[in-house]
Design an enzyme around this catalytic site. Sequence first.
Site, PDB file in Angstrom:
ATOM      1  N   ASP A 299       0.870  -1.167   0.000  1.00 19.25           N
ATOM      2  CA  ASP A 299       0.000   0.000   0.000  1.00 19.25           C
ATOM      3  C   ASP A 299       0.922   1.237   0.000  1.00 19.25           C
ATOM      4  O   ASP A 299       2.136   1.144   0.216  1.00 19.25           O
ATOM      5  CB  ASP A 299      -0.960   0.005   1.193  1.00 19.25           C
ATOM      6  CG  ASP A 299      -2.207   0.864   0.894  1.00 19.25           C
ATOM      7  OD1 ASP A 299      -2.121   1.759   0.036  1.00 19.25           O
ATOM      8  OD2 ASP A 299      -3.247   0.645   1.532  1.00 19.25           O
TER       9      ASP A 299
HETATM   10  C1  BGC Z   1      -5.157   3.058   0.109  1.00 19.64           C
HETATM   11  C2  BGC Z   1      -5.293   2.030  -0.989  1.00 19.64           C
HETATM   12  C3  BGC Z   1      -5.149   2.691  -2.331  1.00 19.64           C
HETATM   13  C4  BGC Z   1      -3.811   3.407  -2.381  1.00 19.64           C
HETATM   14  C5  BGC Z   1      -3.519   4.060  -3.704  1.00 19.64           C
HETATM   15  C6  BGC Z   1      -3.941   3.937  -0.074  1.00 19.64           C
HETATM   16  O1  BGC Z   1      -3.954   4.997   0.813  1.00 19.64           O
HETATM   17  O2  BGC Z   1      -5.113   2.395   1.352  1.00 19.64           O
HETATM   18  O3  BGC Z   1      -6.529   1.375  -0.893  1.00 19.64           O
HETATM   19  O4  BGC Z   1      -5.255   1.748  -3.355  1.00 19.64           O
HETATM   20  O5  BGC Z   1      -3.813   4.408  -1.378  1.00 19.64           O
HETATM   21  O6  BGC Z   1      -4.395   5.048  -3.980  1.00 19.64           O
END
Ligand code: BGC
Length: 767
Positions: A288
């Site tokens: 993530d």
């Molecule tokens: C979130 C993810 C997301 C990623 C990219 C993160 O903050 O937890 O679910 O895919 O950002 O946008």
Amino acid sequence: MDMKMGRKGMGFVAALFLLAVGAGAQAPMSHEEAHQRAESLLKQMTVEEKVGQMNQASGAALPMLGGQKPDSLIVQGKVGSILWLTDVKEINRLQHLAVEKSRLHVPILFAFDVIHGYRTVFPVPLAMASSWDPSVEEQAQHFAAEDARAAGIDWTFTPMVDIARDARWGRMVEGAGEDPYLGAAMARAQVRGFQGAAIGPESILACVKHFAGYGAADGGRDYDSSYVPEELMRNVYLVPFHAAEQAGAATFMSAYMDLNDVPASGNPWLLTEVLRKDWGFKGFVVSDAFAVSSLQVHGYARDPEDAAYKAVSAGLDMDMASETFTHNLPGLVKNGKVSEAQLDAAVLPILEAKYELGLFDHPYVDESKVDAVLDRPEGLALERKIAARSMVLLKNDHATLPLSTGIRKIAVIGPLAYSTRDIEGGWTVEGLFGGASKSHPVTVLAALKERLGSGAEVSYVPGPALSRLYPSMFDQMSGKKPLPPPTEAEKADWLAKTKAAAEHADLVIAVMGEAADMSSEAASRATLTLPGIQEQMLEAAASTGKPVVLVLENGRPLNLLWASEHVPAILEAWYPGTEGGAAVADVLFGEVNPGGKLPVSWPRIAGQEPLYYNHNLTHEPEDRPGFTSRYWDISSKPLFPFGYGLSYTTFKYSDLKVSQKSIHVNGSTEVSVAVTNTGNVTGDAVAQVYIHQRYGSASRPVRQLKGFERVTLKPGETRTLTFPLGQAELSYWNPQTKAWGMEPTEFDVWAGGDSTASLHTDFSVIQ
Ligand code: BGC
């Protein structure tokens, strides 16, 4: 333990895809060919270039990083993927740099959160799960994939398959709710929707997230630690992940939080033992955002070098945005702590995916065609159908609904009735960070006015705008500031206006709930009340004695204790998407008979959370005489149970049978149940089958969903539905043997319209 779909699993989209190929579209490259080409390319790569493929740079659009352009890194082959860039011209410009100026001409994989549509925004995932119709998810995500691919996005960070048992956790809205069986079905459907039968030039890669246990955050607080024992991980939290993996999902995303004190993004048990060794996953795992550098924040890594080492060693292949791999992996290879074979294992599936997507042959977007694809009118019709199919009728006393189009005077109240921003929900590609979406969403107010025509009088009292007390990071990025709460005088004025409008009208339609930024990431809540003065407005309207219909737009169950007693009709619309208002009107006026069901148990108050139907029984049976509730101050039961939802007709379930009353371990039986439409209009029933294992090597949940089907029945029509109960449904991960299996025991079986169904039978399993 899910039905194996494999990449060959053929669903609705797969069939469409084959038709398209037959009609002359570019055929996908076989996995074998992609593998061979990736292997030979890998042999030509330097360590730096391999590490480059493992780097997902933050897009030029990422405001919090100051919008730096990654040009020189791309030319050096140090960027494998870019996230959060949707400007098609910029995508092409950077792709030209990668393909023409980097030494090995490896195209970039562009990634974005295409969560529930691109320009045509479909209902939020929790809503689509409420349809209890996986083909809804498949069609929506297939449409979104076509849009995204035309706009230069090859990879979406979807599906989110986190089990959410706690409505305080804001990200409940992004998933399919609390149940592993329903969640698995929705997970498979989404993978099929995005990727098709096989990854090819028409698909985008799915990314199954957040691996794993993220929804069990302590106290429902986003990002907080999760403590989930292995049996609960295996039997509940991992189930939809495994289903998505078996459906052929190309990628996974590791979660932010600690799982049992080991951060998920550096967790060898999750990323290697379970994902690769147990399940045989052959794709790649991205962290993530900034989760690799965060390993230091957790107190797991000593410094960034240690973070890179621990993440790669655990089985993480791509670093989202933190550049920790870029700065540290080459040195770690040089000093022998990380082997080049480890890099090869990470890079190979990344290159394979690029070949399979056809990026080496067709790396650029046809800019002239983007808008024509994104504005396809058939998307709106599909969206409207799906939105109506996802709504859940929670209450309908005195047959308040459906409404007559002959109604002449309506008062619409509530801040969400006219909000184009909120009706589409969060995580919209074009609307992220407060940007202008080109989708022209239809609000409930606009749809009601259109439906009733100029002969009707529709007044509108919005009330004060909704605002969070603490802004989310997304709000901060877009510059959105919390609004000061209304003064006492302002409140009194809004309430007086509400009452006057209700008094003047024949009917009140309240459109209330949460603003879109009140659920999703970094949007946890300690209370589940209707924000602002919405409930007071509702009370003011109801005090006039006029019938009130409450239409909810929200991303999680809310406290409806008062409303459920005093408002005759409640329709849960969630965030229904671009055509959402029109779909609400379709349901309110009875053109569509609602058939959605809750994918979560609806609490009475936040203090009941976590609340889920598939809990174990311990010590006191709930139906024991004299035993009323686990709490002395409130019922332990949900306000509305899992699987619940009304219709404008009624259904009767009968003739529940199992084909075999006694089966052997690893054998199977078949459940059949008749469903009859006992009302006067055609409607959809969702037949649900629940089981309970009476005894064995472990306590098992009081009920577990193990089959469902949504069917449309005419008045008086009966259908007999069958559901298999075999090894897949009857096995569980046994905490004593630490293995999956069925055991000699007895099972209860219930079938009906929700998780409290009383129609019962049973069967036994013998050695
Ligand atoms: C979130 C993810 C997301 C990623 C990219 C993160 O903050 O937890 O679910 O895919 O950002 O946008």
